[in-house]
Write a protein that holds these residues in place. Sequence first.
Motif, mmCIF file in Angstrom:
data_model
loop_
_atom_site.group_PDB
_atom_site.id
_atom_site.type_symbol
_atom_site.label_atom_id
_atom_site.label_comp_id
_atom_site.label_asym_id
_atom_site.label_seq_id
_atom_site.Cartn_x
_atom_site.Cartn_y
_atom_site.Cartn_z
ATOM 1 N N TYR A 184 30.910 33.980 26.847
ATOM 2 C CA TYR A 184 32.030 34.639 27.510
ATOM 3 C C TYR A 184 32.049 36.097 27.099
ATOM 4 C CZ TYR A 184 33.439 29.959 28.895
ATOM 5 O OH TYR A 184 33.449 28.715 29.451
ATOM 6 N N VAL A 185 32.880 36.886 27.752
ATOM 7 C CA VAL A 185 32.895 38.332 27.509
ATOM 8 C C VAL A 185 33.917 38.636 26.421
ATOM 9 C CG1 VAL A 185 33.125 40.607 28.554
ATOM 10 C CG2 VAL A 185 32.288 38.689 29.937
ATOM 11 N N TRP A 186 33.423 38.821 25.216
ATOM 12 C CA TRP A 186 34.250 39.128 24.052
ATOM 13 C C TRP A 186 34.071 40.590 23.663
ATOM 14 C CZ3 TRP A 186 37.632 35.568 22.400
ATOM 15 C CH2 TRP A 186 37.394 34.223 22.693
ATOM 16 N N ALA A 187 35.120 41.196 23.169
ATOM 17 C CA ALA A 187 35.040 42.601 22.745
ATOM 18 C C ALA A 187 36.069 42.868 21.657
ATOM 19 C CB ALA A 187 35.270 43.537 23.929
ATOM 20 N N ASP A 188 35.699 43.741 20.743
ATOM 21 C CA ASP A 188 36.624 44.140 19.678
ATOM 22 C C ASP A 188 37.703 45.059 20.243
ATOM 23 O OD1 ASP A 188 35.236 42.773 17.662
ATOM 24 O OD2 ASP A 188 33.858 44.456 17.381
ATOM 25 N N PRO A 189 38.861 45.081 19.594
ATOM 26 C CA PRO A 189 39.911 46.003 20.046
ATOM 27 C C PRO A 189 39.549 47.442 19.696
ATOM 28 C CG PRO A 189 40.564 44.942 18.010
ATOM 29 C CD PRO A 189 39.270 44.286 18.421
ATOM 30 N N LYS A 190 40.235 48.352 20.337
ATOM 31 C CA LYS A 190 40.141 49.745 19.897
ATOM 32 C C LYS A 190 40.769 49.867 18.509
ATOM 33 C CE LYS A 190 40.301 51.841 24.527
ATOM 34 N NZ LYS A 190 41.092 52.703 25.437
ATOM 35 N N ALA A 191 40.606 51.007 17.908
ATOM 36 C CA ALA A 191 41.117 51.207 16.550
ATOM 37 C C ALA A 191 42.620 50.978 16.445
ATOM 38 C CB ALA A 191 40.762 52.620 16.068
ATOM 39 N N ASP A 192 43.325 51.222 17.551
ATOM 40 C CA ASP A 192 44.777 51.036 17.517
ATOM 41 C C ASP A 192 45.197 49.633 17.937
ATOM 42 O OD1 ASP A 192 44.232 51.085 20.207
ATOM 43 O OD2 ASP A 192 45.566 52.755 20.692
ATOM 44 N N GLY A 193 44.217 48.734 18.118
ATOM 45 C CA GLY A 193 44.517 47.353 18.443
ATOM 46 C C GLY A 193 44.642 47.048 19.916
ATOM 47 N N THR A 194 44.554 48.060 20.752
ATOM 48 C CA THR A 194 44.693 47.850 22.195
ATOM 49 C C THR A 194 43.373 47.339 22.785
ATOM 50 O OG1 THR A 194 44.181 50.182 22.574
ATOM 51 C CG2 THR A 194 46.517 49.574 22.437
ATOM 52 N N PRO A 195 43.409 46.850 24.032
ATOM 53 C CA PRO A 195 42.194 46.294 24.650
ATOM 54 C C PRO A 195 41.063 47.305 24.712
ATOM 55 C CG PRO A 195 44.121 45.622 25.891
ATOM 56 C CD PRO A 195 44.601 46.622 24.879
ATOM 57 N N PRO A 196 39.831 46.814 24.844
ATOM 58 C CA PRO A 196 38.653 47.685 24.776
ATOM 59 C C PRO A 196 38.529 48.683 25.920
ATOM 60 C CG PRO A 196 38.028 45.419 25.274
ATOM 61 C CD PRO A 196 39.457 45.393 24.886
ATOM 62 N N ASN A 197 39.164 48.420 27.041
ATOM 63 C CA ASN A 197 39.147 49.389 28.137
ATOM 64 C C ASN A 197 40.336 49.134 29.058
ATOM 65 O OD1 ASN A 197 38.451 47.269 29.896
ATOM 66 N ND2 ASN A 197 36.255 47.688 29.734
ATOM 67 N N ASN A 198 40.336 49.816 30.193
ATOM 68 C CA ASN A 198 41.520 49.783 31.073
ATOM 69 C C ASN A 198 41.423 48.781 32.206
ATOM 70 O OD1 ASN A 198 39.629 50.980 32.776
ATOM 71 N ND2 ASN A 198 40.980 52.645 33.451
ATOM 72 N N TRP A 199 40.478 47.845 32.170
ATOM 73 C CA TRP A 199 40.300 46.925 33.275
ATOM 74 C C TRP A 199 41.553 46.077 33.484
ATOM 75 C CZ3 TRP A 199 34.749 44.764 31.942
ATOM 76 C CH2 TRP A 199 33.824 45.818 32.027
ATOM 77 N N LEU A 200 41.844 45.800 34.772
ATOM 78 C CA LEU A 200 43.055 45.072 35.139
ATOM 79 C C LEU A 200 42.713 43.730 35.783
ATOM 80 C CD1 LEU A 200 45.107 48.018 36.690
ATOM 81 C CD2 LEU A 200 45.477 46.937 34.463
ATOM 82 N N SER A 201 43.636 42.798 35.644
ATOM 83 C CA SER A 201 43.505 41.477 36.243
ATOM 84 C C SER A 201 44.090 41.483 37.653
ATOM 85 C CB SER A 201 44.240 40.441 35.393
ATOM 86 O OG SER A 201 44.463 39.258 36.120
ATOM 87 N N ILE A 202 43.451 40.737 38.557
ATOM 88 C CA ILE A 202 43.977 40.597 39.910
ATOM 89 C C ILE A 202 45.355 39.948 39.891
ATOM 90 C CG2 ILE A 202 43.672 39.206 42.010
ATOM 91 C CD1 ILE A 202 40.821 40.002 42.092
ATOM 92 N N PHE A 203 45.627 39.121 38.889
ATOM 93 C CA PHE A 203 46.919 38.446 38.814
ATOM 94 C C PHE A 203 47.963 39.260 38.051
ATOM 95 C CE2 PHE A 203 44.759 34.078 39.417
ATOM 96 C CZ PHE A 203 44.958 34.152 40.778
ATOM 97 N N GLY A 204 47.651 40.508 37.742
ATOM 98 C CA GLY A 204 48.634 41.394 37.123
ATOM 99 C C GLY A 204 48.374 41.659 35.655
ATOM 100 N N GLY A 205 48.518 42.923 35.247
ATOM 101 C CA GLY A 205 48.373 43.298 33.847
ATOM 102 C C GLY A 205 46.929 43.471 33.423
ATOM 103 N N SER A 206 46.732 43.598 32.121
ATOM 104 C CA SER A 206 45.403 43.806 31.567
ATOM 105 C C SER A 206 44.492 42.621 31.851
ATOM 106 C CB SER A 206 45.501 44.002 30.049
ATOM 107 O OG SER A 206 44.205 44.058 29.460
ATOM 108 N N ALA A 207 43.193 42.923 32.015
ATOM 109 C CA ALA A 207 42.195 41.868 32.186
ATOM 110 C C ALA A 207 41.698 41.344 30.847
ATOM 111 C CB ALA A 207 41.022 42.400 33.012
ATOM 112 N N TRP A 208 42.338 41.750 29.762
ATOM 113 C CA TRP A 208 41.918 41.340 28.423
ATOM 114 C C TRP A 208 43.017 40.545 27.744
ATOM 115 C CZ3 TRP A 208 36.949 42.060 27.117
ATOM 116 C CH2 TRP A 208 36.223 43.053 27.814
ATOM 117 N N GLN A 209 42.650 39.464 27.094
ATOM 118 C CA GLN A 209 43.588 38.624 26.363
ATOM 119 C C GLN A 209 43.150 38.509 24.906
ATOM 120 O OE1 GLN A 209 46.425 37.375 27.270
ATOM 121 N NE2 GLN A 209 46.854 36.111 25.481
#
Length: 553
Positions: free
Chosen positions: A140-165
């Motif tokens: 699966y597509v795993w990625a570390d958070p940014k230094a401030d803990g936020t998702p690795p990039n700005n990708w969005l989900s079709i069902f609303g909000g960030s595409a990262w969980q």
Amino acid sequence: MNAQTSSKPAMAVGQKPEWWQGGVIYQIYPRSFQDSNGDGIGDLRGITQRLDYVASLGVDAIWISPFFKSPMKDFGYDVSDYRDVDPMFGTLADFDALLDKAHGLGLKVMIDLVMSHTSDQHPWFVESRADKENDKSDWYVWADPKADGTPPNNWLSIFGGSAWQWDSRRLQYYLHNFLTSQPDLNFHCPDVQEALLDVARFWLDRGVDGFRLDTINFYFHDKELRDNPALPIEERNSTIAPMVNPYNHQYHLYSKSQPENLAFLERLRALTDEYDARACLGEVGDAQRGLQIMGEYTEGDKRMHMCYAFEFLEGRRATASWVKEVFDRLATEAPDGWPCWAFSNHDVVRHASRWDLPDEALPAYVTLMMTMRGSACLYQGEELGLREADVAFEDLQDPYGIEFWPEFKGRDGCRTPMVWQAQAESAGFGAEKPWLPVSPDQAAMAVDRQEADADAILHHYRKVIALRHAHLALMTGLQNDMKADGDLLTFLRDDGEKTVFCAFNLGGAAVTADLPAGAWANAATSLDGAAEPEGGKVSLGPWQYCIAVKEAG
């Protein structure tokens, strides 16, 4: 611009097309087709019971939406076992019986393969999320958070909000282009590709005739996880997601539609080519480059057999000018592509409502679909002229609609139960309360009532599907000289032996069309609403059409 819509030549004179070339596919949403056991949910045995009706339409194939094991967070599009039937739909034996019945009736069977993501309850994901060292840690597509803990990039989900969980087990984010319970598979991992090809082989060995491939352009993501650029306001549209969804604010350059996908599609096509007469139909979800991607994915004979984009599934009505624009773009962006057109499906408002069409317009639109170059998909109940059902908020099941209510009511309105008997309990869908309420307005248009009415649109669907099959030019011929003049749309289809002239008045005022030179005869004598060509012209009343034929040359 009057370019041909494809650089592919017309078939050789007398050559019989493959079943999918210009074929008509009937989509079945299994939860809502026929309940055979009284639990309020449609099932495989229910489909089998109704196959004689489907075959009576004259279609070439059925496409069955997912029936695999699933927690049903997205009603089967979140698969937890690709090789088994969810108990609510039946068993593998029930599927085999369905397959045998369909084949006995001359129907091909396509199943809906969801390869881009699984359920978070799939054993693959359960193992992958356990730690960073297991055998499926990179499935699966795993990625570390940014230094401030936020998702690795700005990708969005079709069902609303960030595409990262965020996942507290691995202390990483995982990608989900849809619900958080639908983690995306990592197609950059060779083992994932092999596992999915094995799934396809399992069903091909079982006897399916092909696949409808869900979100086919979502398989690969950008390895570098680059941010998607912003989309200018004037370029935003609701083709893929409703306008209340921030998903429309981005040009999804890196989160989907990656070039690496072509090699995998060629592997999938090579697998299906090991079997006789199989076909792959891909769903291309891209608001900016849908036709271009469709062309890339169907180019030549080593990729997908056909794909559909969303041009005729969006909110704008298929006016004469819009149809011409789509085909002009197709000639430029996908000259070697093979489209499959749909006006309605399980994800969009039914086209009779979406385009606010009067009842008298519906025969013209299905006739248009059956004469355009490409293959065609019909959605269950479309042949009855059904409009979108009004589902109250308290009856909603779709998480998409619940999230964006009331500005967007979700997909439940097009998924309500099929109506078979106007006066029966639940319109003949089943003995118990169905999972979604039956629409009284739809029940009044049930199959039994239309079968008894010679003027019902159901009979028009049968006749126009038969008309398509009667003319090779309409199945696989070239399409040329498309013109739009106000509400008048005209074009030619040509198979080398015969030429078919098609004229449509897609409006409420009378128009007159000029026929090209030649001796034209009415090809649509079986269709009560067809206009007769006369003296090189044809007069078309509101929403009327003319289909005429002459020997080519």
